[in-house]
Design an enzyme around this catalytic site. Structure first.
Site, PDB file in Angstrom:
ATOM      1  N   GLY A  98      -5.289  -1.635   8.413  1.00 12.59           N
ATOM      2  CA  GLY A  98      -4.369  -0.508   8.192  1.00 12.59           C
ATOM      3  C   GLY A  98      -3.469  -0.365   9.405  1.00 12.59           C
TER       4      GLY A  98
ATOM      5  CD  GLU B 176       6.974   4.487   5.411  1.00 15.13           C
ATOM      6  OE1 GLU B 176       7.468   4.847   4.348  1.00 15.13           O
ATOM      7  OE2 GLU B 176       7.633   4.132   6.389  1.00 15.13           O
TER       8      GLU B 176
ATOM      9  N   PRO C 256      -7.548  -3.642   2.827  1.00 18.04           N
ATOM     10  CG  PRO C 256      -8.939  -4.226   1.030  1.00 18.04           C
ATOM     11  CD  PRO C 256      -7.646  -4.593   1.709  1.00 18.04           C
ATOM     12  N   GLY C 257      -9.094  -3.995   5.151  1.00 14.61           N
ATOM     13  CA  GLY C 257      -9.579  -4.075   6.540  1.00 14.61           C
ATOM     14  C   GLY C 257      -8.461  -4.081   7.576  1.00 14.61           C
TER      15      GLY C 257
ATOM     16  CB  THR D 202       3.544   3.573  -2.503  1.00 19.93           C
ATOM     17  OG1 THR D 202       2.761   4.116  -1.448  1.00 19.93           O
ATOM     18  CG2 THR D 202       4.279   4.690  -3.230  1.00 19.93           C
TER      19      THR D 202
ATOM     20  NE  ARG E 202       6.425   3.782  11.310  1.00 24.51           N
ATOM     21  CZ  ARG E 202       5.905   2.812  12.037  1.00 24.51           C
ATOM     22  NH1 ARG E 202       6.451   2.477  13.198  1.00 24.51           N
ATOM     23  NH2 ARG E 202       4.823   2.170  11.629  1.00 24.51           N
TER      24      ARG E 202
ATOM     25  NE  ARG F 220      -1.986  40.517   0.624  1.00 21.11           N
ATOM     26  CZ  ARG F 220      -2.956  40.904  -0.182  1.00 21.11           C
ATOM     27  NH1 ARG F 220      -2.692  41.236  -1.446  1.00 21.11           N
ATOM     28  NH2 ARG F 220      -4.193  40.962   0.257  1.00 21.11           N
TER      29      ARG F 220
ATOM     30  CD  GLN G 209      -3.987   9.906  15.119  1.00 16.80           C
ATOM     31  OE1 GLN G 209      -3.688   9.498  13.991  1.00 16.80           O
ATOM     32  NE2 GLN G 209      -4.192  11.183  15.354  1.00 16.80           N
TER      33      GLN G 209
HETATM   34  N1  CAA Z   1      10.909  -4.568  15.759  1.00 21.47           N
HETATM   35  C1  CAA Z   1      10.951  -5.901  15.968  1.00 21.47           C
HETATM   36  N2  CAA Z   1       9.891  -6.612  16.417  1.00 21.47           N
HETATM   37  C2  CAA Z   1       8.762  -5.924  16.680  1.00 21.47           C
HETATM   38  C3  CAA Z   1       8.653  -4.529  16.494  1.00 21.47           C
HETATM   39  C4  CAA Z   1       9.795  -3.849  16.018  1.00 21.47           C
HETATM   40  N3  CAA Z   1       9.769  -2.533  15.817  1.00 21.47           N
HETATM   41  N4  CAA Z   1       7.412  -4.133  16.825  1.00 21.47           N
HETATM   42  C5  CAA Z   1       6.757  -5.237  17.220  1.00 21.47           C
HETATM   43  N5  CAA Z   1       7.579  -6.314  17.120  1.00 21.47           N
HETATM   44  C6  CAA Z   1       7.275  -7.704  17.484  1.00 21.47           C
HETATM   45  C7  CAA Z   1       6.854  -7.774  18.941  1.00 21.47           C
HETATM   46  O1  CAA Z   1       7.989  -7.897  19.785  1.00 21.47           O
HETATM   47  C8  CAA Z   1       5.987  -9.020  18.959  1.00 21.47           C
HETATM   48  O2  CAA Z   1       6.785 -10.177  18.970  1.00 21.47           O
HETATM   49  P1  CAA Z   1       6.795 -11.187  20.261  1.00 21.47           P
HETATM   50  O3  CAA Z   1       5.370 -11.585  20.448  1.00 21.47           O
HETATM   51  O4  CAA Z   1       7.696 -12.271  19.829  1.00 21.47           O
HETATM   52  O5  CAA Z   1       7.307 -10.341  21.380  1.00 21.47           O
HETATM   53  C9  CAA Z   1       5.309  -8.988  17.588  1.00 21.47           C
HETATM   54  O6  CAA Z   1       6.146  -8.167  16.742  1.00 21.47           O
HETATM   55  C10 CAA Z   1       3.929  -8.394  17.651  1.00 21.47           C
HETATM   56  O7  CAA Z   1       4.051  -7.068  18.145  1.00 21.47           O
HETATM   57  P2  CAA Z   1       2.863  -6.307  18.873  1.00 21.47           P
HETATM   58  O8  CAA Z   1       2.258  -7.216  19.906  1.00 21.47           O
HETATM   59  O9  CAA Z   1       3.383  -4.991  19.310  1.00 21.47           O
HETATM   60  O10 CAA Z   1       1.818  -6.184  17.693  1.00 21.47           O
HETATM   61  P3  CAA Z   1       0.554  -5.283  17.593  1.00 21.47           P
HETATM   62  O11 CAA Z   1      -0.454  -5.969  16.771  1.00 21.47           O
HETATM   63  O12 CAA Z   1       0.106  -4.837  18.943  1.00 21.47           O
HETATM   64  O13 CAA Z   1       1.168  -4.038  16.736  1.00 21.47           O
HETATM   65  C11 CAA Z   1       1.336  -1.734  16.012  1.00 21.47           C
HETATM   66  C12 CAA Z   1       0.789  -2.785  16.987  1.00 21.47           C
HETATM   67  C13 CAA Z   1       2.699  -1.264  16.518  1.00 21.47           C
HETATM   68  C14 CAA Z   1       0.340  -0.596  16.067  1.00 21.47           C
HETATM   69  C15 CAA Z   1       1.525  -2.268  14.573  1.00 21.47           C
HETATM   70  O14 CAA Z   1       0.364  -2.920  14.126  1.00 21.47           O
HETATM   71  C16 CAA Z   1       1.844  -1.145  13.612  1.00 21.47           C
HETATM   72  O15 CAA Z   1       2.978  -0.678  13.514  1.00 21.47           O
HETATM   73  N6  CAA Z   1       0.815  -0.682  12.821  1.00 21.47           N
HETATM   74  C17 CAA Z   1       1.027   0.330  11.795  1.00 21.47           C
HETATM   75  C18 CAA Z   1       1.324  -0.313  10.485  1.00 21.47           C
HETATM   76  C19 CAA Z   1       1.917   0.663   9.500  1.00 21.47           C
HETATM   77  O16 CAA Z   1       2.755   1.495   9.834  1.00 21.47           O
HETATM   78  N7  CAA Z   1       1.521   0.530   8.252  1.00 21.47           N
HETATM   79  C20 CAA Z   1       2.058   1.315   7.212  1.00 21.47           C
HETATM   80  C21 CAA Z   1       2.145   0.486   5.973  1.00 21.47           C
HETATM   81  S1  CAA Z   1       3.386   0.994   4.893  1.00 21.47           S
HETATM   82  C22 CAA Z   1       2.855   2.350   4.084  1.00 21.47           C
HETATM   83  O17 CAA Z   1       1.957   3.029   4.434  1.00 21.47           O
HETATM   84  C23 CAA Z   1       3.768   2.694   2.983  1.00 21.47           C
HETATM   85  C24 CAA Z   1       3.182   3.168   1.725  1.00 21.47           C
HETATM   86  O18 CAA Z   1       3.008   2.429   0.761  1.00 21.47           O
HETATM   87  C25 CAA Z   1       3.043   4.623   1.587  1.00 21.47           C
END
Ligand code: CAA
Length: 379
Positions: free
Chosen positions: A131, A363, A128-129, A158, A243, A268, A367
């Site tokens: 996303g 997913e 909830p808090g 889902t 993705r 049409r 943004q």
């Molecule tokens: N692969 C491997 N490692 C990764 C990575 C990747 N793609 N992305 C980040 N990491 C690692 C980083 O290297 C870092 O590790 P180290 O500190 O060891 O270097 C660690 O993970 C933390 O990464 P960040 O500092 O980048 O973390 P952040 O908090 O700044 O993340 C963000 C930012 C990219 C926006 C992330 O929070 C994000 O992707 N948010 C979106 C979440 C999302 O997509 N949610 C969807 C849920 S699923 C859904 O919706 C499905 C459904 O049911 C329909």
């Protein structure tokens, strides 16, 4: 060598999925949408045809497809109904962390039974808090001696109401953010789990979306996937791999909207002519078609890169971003071409417009995809 041609196997795979979409999904899509009804029987049928668990290993019962081939299937299914495609892809999403992070013994225990029996699983990251800020999740895990103890809530999950197994991300220490998070497999039957109601969504209404609450849920020690603190990376790697599939859902919606708009514009008549004879409509159709094609190309490329074992965070985020935004604009333009009729439930395009909106949100929002792309560019 670069080739955009599909092999005979890929063509026939695409045809199986297309046939299922034409014969089984399209005819019921509007009714499922109207009733917000989960298509349990159709999902079972899709499972028997190998159209679910697409990217999971064949030796454990999955279809064993590469991501590229899975994208071909998912575009067809989403052309039929994107809510249905989301329900199918959610299983790959939920089980991929296990494929990525689990031991061989865990894969056998946590993948094979779910896959072979046609059960569903859910990926439980969002809260909830928390996303877009996934590392800010608040669901806690404590070491309870002989087990792990989970407490917290997951939101927008889902398949949650129909799943038998959850892949849950929880934190040992909130102050550590990403580094405090671990990944667990949690059977739905574990005491302390409560599943909320099926959300009454704007679009993709047949997909099942619920809140899941964990109240002192005790999970065996060997249900930890990967090392303690590795959960966030596993989640991010899973999203990288998922993705392109989500982008393929968007391509399916865009293609469906374009096809409807082309057909309707030829039927049409206004000012004595089919509206397709007007350049204003032709330019809209041309831009819609270009957007769908560009989305498909980025989707295919990101899937292909991942199939080659390459890191493709930037490409999968580009594919998801462009395809989602294009699906929304193409579906909106399709409604525009239908005019007043397009705004009613008598015609298929208003559903596509509602369905497309979710692609820009789940997913990782459009943004968030831009954040991932920009970070990679500026590294
Ligand atoms: N692969 C491997 N490692 C990764 C990575 C990747 N793609 N992305 C980040 N990491 C690692 C980083 O290297 C870092 O590790 P180290 O500190 O060891 O270097 C660690 O993970 C933390 O990464 P960040 O500092 O980048 O973390 P952040 O908090 O700044 O993340 C963000 C930012 C990219 C926006 C992330 O929070 C994000 O992707 N948010 C979106 C979440 C999302 O997509 N949610 C969807 C849920 S699923 C859904 O919706 C499905 C459904 O049911 C329909």
């Amino acid at each position: 060598m670069v080739s955009f041609g599909l092999t005979e196997e890929q063509q026939s795979l695409k045809e199986i999925a297309a046939r299922f979409a034409v014969d089984k999904i399209r005819p019921v899509a509007a009714a499922l949408d109207e009733r917000s009804e989960f298509p349990s029987a159709l999902i079972k049928e899709g499972h028997s045809l190998g159209l679910i668990n697409l990217t999971l290993p064949a030796e454990l019962g999955g279809s064993g497809l590469g991501l590229f081939d899975a994208c071909l299937v998912i575009e067809e299914i989403a052309w039929g109904c994107s809510g249905f495609a989301t329900s199918m892809v959610a299983n790959d999403l939920a089980l991929t962390p296990i494929r990525i992070g689990a031991t061989e013994d865990q894969k056998k225990r946590f993948l094979e039974p779910v896959i072979t029996s046609g059960q569903l699983a859910s990926f439980c990251l969002t809260e909830p808090g928390a996303g877009s800020d996934a590392a800010g999740l608040q669901t806690t895990v404590e070491d309870g001696g002989d087990c792990w103890i989970l407490n917290g809530s997951k939101q927008w999950i889902t398949n949650a109401g129909h799943a038998s197994q959850y892949t849950v991300f929880a934190t040992h220490d909130r102050t550590k953010r990403a580094k405090g998070i671990s990944c667990f497999v949690v059977p739905r039957s574990t005491p302390g789990i409560e599943v909320g109601h099926h959300e009454n969504k704007m679009g993709q209404r047949c997909s099942d979306t619920c809140r899941v609450t964990f109240d002192n849920v005790r999970v065996p020690k060997d249900h930890l996937i990967g090392a303690q603190g590795e959960g966030f990376k596993i989640a991010m790697q899973t999203l990288d791999a998922s993705r392109p599939l989500t982008a393929a859902i968007a391509v399916g919606i865009g293609r469906a909207a374009l096809e409807h708009a082309v057909a309707y514009s030829k039927e049409r008549k206004q000012f004595g002519n089919a509206i397709s004879s007007f350049q204003g409509i032709q330019f809209m159709l041309a831009d819609m078609a270009t957007g769908v094609e560009a989305s498909r190309m980025l989707t295919w490329r990101s899937a292909w890169l991942l199939d080659q074992g390459k890191t493709a965070s930037i490409e999968s985020s580009m594919a998801k971003r462009l395809s989602a935004d294009t699906a929304m604009s193409v579906a909106t333009d399709a409604v525009q071409i239908y005019g007043g009729y397009g705004y009613t439930k008598e015609y298929p395009v208003e559903k596509l417009m509602r369905d497309a909106k979710l692609l820009q949100i789940y997913e990782g929002t459009s943004q968030v995809q831009r954040i991932v792309i920009a970070r990679e560019l500026l590294k």
